[in-house]
Design a protein around this motif. Structure first.
Motif, PDB file in Angstrom:
ATOM      1  N   ARG A 138       0.725  -1.194  -0.024  1.00 37.76           N
ATOM      2  CA  ARG A 138       0.131   0.040  -0.116  1.00 37.76           C
ATOM      3  C   ARG A 138       0.728   1.439  -0.057  1.00 37.76           C
ATOM      4  O   ARG A 138       0.646   2.005  -0.630  1.00 37.76           O
ATOM      5  N   ALA A 139       1.761   1.291   0.811  1.00 43.64           N
ATOM      6  CA  ALA A 139       3.037   2.335   0.815  1.00 43.64           C
ATOM      7  C   ALA A 139       3.538   2.687  -0.527  1.00 43.64           C
ATOM      8  O   ALA A 139       3.482   3.631  -0.964  1.00 43.64           O
ATOM      9  N   PHE A 140       3.693   1.664  -1.375  1.00 50.14           N
ATOM     10  CA  PHE A 140       4.210   1.449  -2.514  1.00 50.14           C
ATOM     11  C   PHE A 140       3.307   2.128  -3.577  1.00 50.14           C
ATOM     12  O   PHE A 140       3.825   3.045  -4.362  1.00 50.14           O
ATOM     13  N   ARG A 176       5.154  -6.267  -9.742  1.00 52.28           N
ATOM     14  CA  ARG A 176       5.315  -6.888  -8.646  1.00 52.28           C
ATOM     15  C   ARG A 176       6.852  -6.904  -8.278  1.00 52.28           C
ATOM     16  O   ARG A 176       7.261  -6.313  -7.285  1.00 52.28           O
ATOM     17  N   SER A 177       7.601  -7.000  -9.387  1.00 53.30           N
ATOM     18  CA  SER A 177       9.052  -7.013  -9.591  1.00 53.30           C
ATOM     19  C   SER A 177       9.343  -5.374  -8.964  1.00 53.30           C
ATOM     20  O   SER A 177      10.356  -5.163  -8.188  1.00 53.30           O
ATOM     21  N   SER A 178       8.709  -4.363  -9.407  1.00 53.91           N
ATOM     22  CA  SER A 178       9.134  -3.042  -9.305  1.00 53.91           C
ATOM     23  C   SER A 178       8.751  -2.868  -7.757  1.00 53.91           C
ATOM     24  O   SER A 178       9.601  -1.834  -7.296  1.00 53.91           O
ATOM     25  N   CYS A 179       7.657  -3.304  -7.061  1.00 50.99           N
ATOM     26  CA  CYS A 179       7.291  -3.155  -5.862  1.00 50.99           C
ATOM     27  C   CYS A 179       8.365  -3.873  -4.856  1.00 50.99           C
ATOM     28  O   CYS A 179       8.845  -3.283  -3.976  1.00 50.99           O
ATOM     29  N   TYR A 210      14.769  -0.736  -0.935  1.00 51.17           N
ATOM     30  CA  TYR A 210      15.183   0.595  -0.431  1.00 51.17           C
ATOM     31  C   TYR A 210      14.537   1.400   0.626  1.00 51.17           C
ATOM     32  O   TYR A 210      14.700   2.486   0.777  1.00 51.17           O
ATOM     33  N   VAL A 211      13.554   0.558   1.315  1.00 52.09           N
ATOM     34  CA  VAL A 211      12.740   1.326   2.115  1.00 52.09           C
ATOM     35  C   VAL A 211      13.258   1.069   3.527  1.00 52.09           C
ATOM     36  O   VAL A 211      13.604   0.037   3.936  1.00 52.09           O
TER      37      VAL A 211
END
Length: 79
Positions: A21-23, A69-72, A78-79
């Motif tokens: 959700r943050a993504f 999904r891969s982008s997420c 990095y979070v």
């Protein structure tokens, strides 16, 4: 025989994940991630599908989901 992967179910599970959700908020400026239906609508719009079920039946929709999904997952690193 190997069971087919259920991408629609995977997507539904991701939609309840707080980091997913943050993504959506950070990368896609989704304004409201508190409501499950709004998240589902946003993800369907991002993936250009009418329903998550298309992730299991449409190879192009499946490819878009896998890329998304891969982008997420890359963002999570990095979070």
């Amino acid at each position: 025989m190997e069971a087919r992967k259920d991408y629609a179910a995977e997507c539904a599970m991701k939609c309840s994940d707080p980091l997913f959700r943050a993504f959506l908020v950070e990368r896609y400026q989704v304004p409201d991630v508190a409501d499950a239906e709004r998240i589902a609508v946003s993800v369907r719009n991002i993936l250009r599908v009418g329903s998550r079920g298309e992730l299991n039946t449409d190879p192009e929709a499946r490819r878009r989901w896998i890329d998304f999904r891969s982008s997420c997952e890359a963002w999570r690193a990095y979070v």
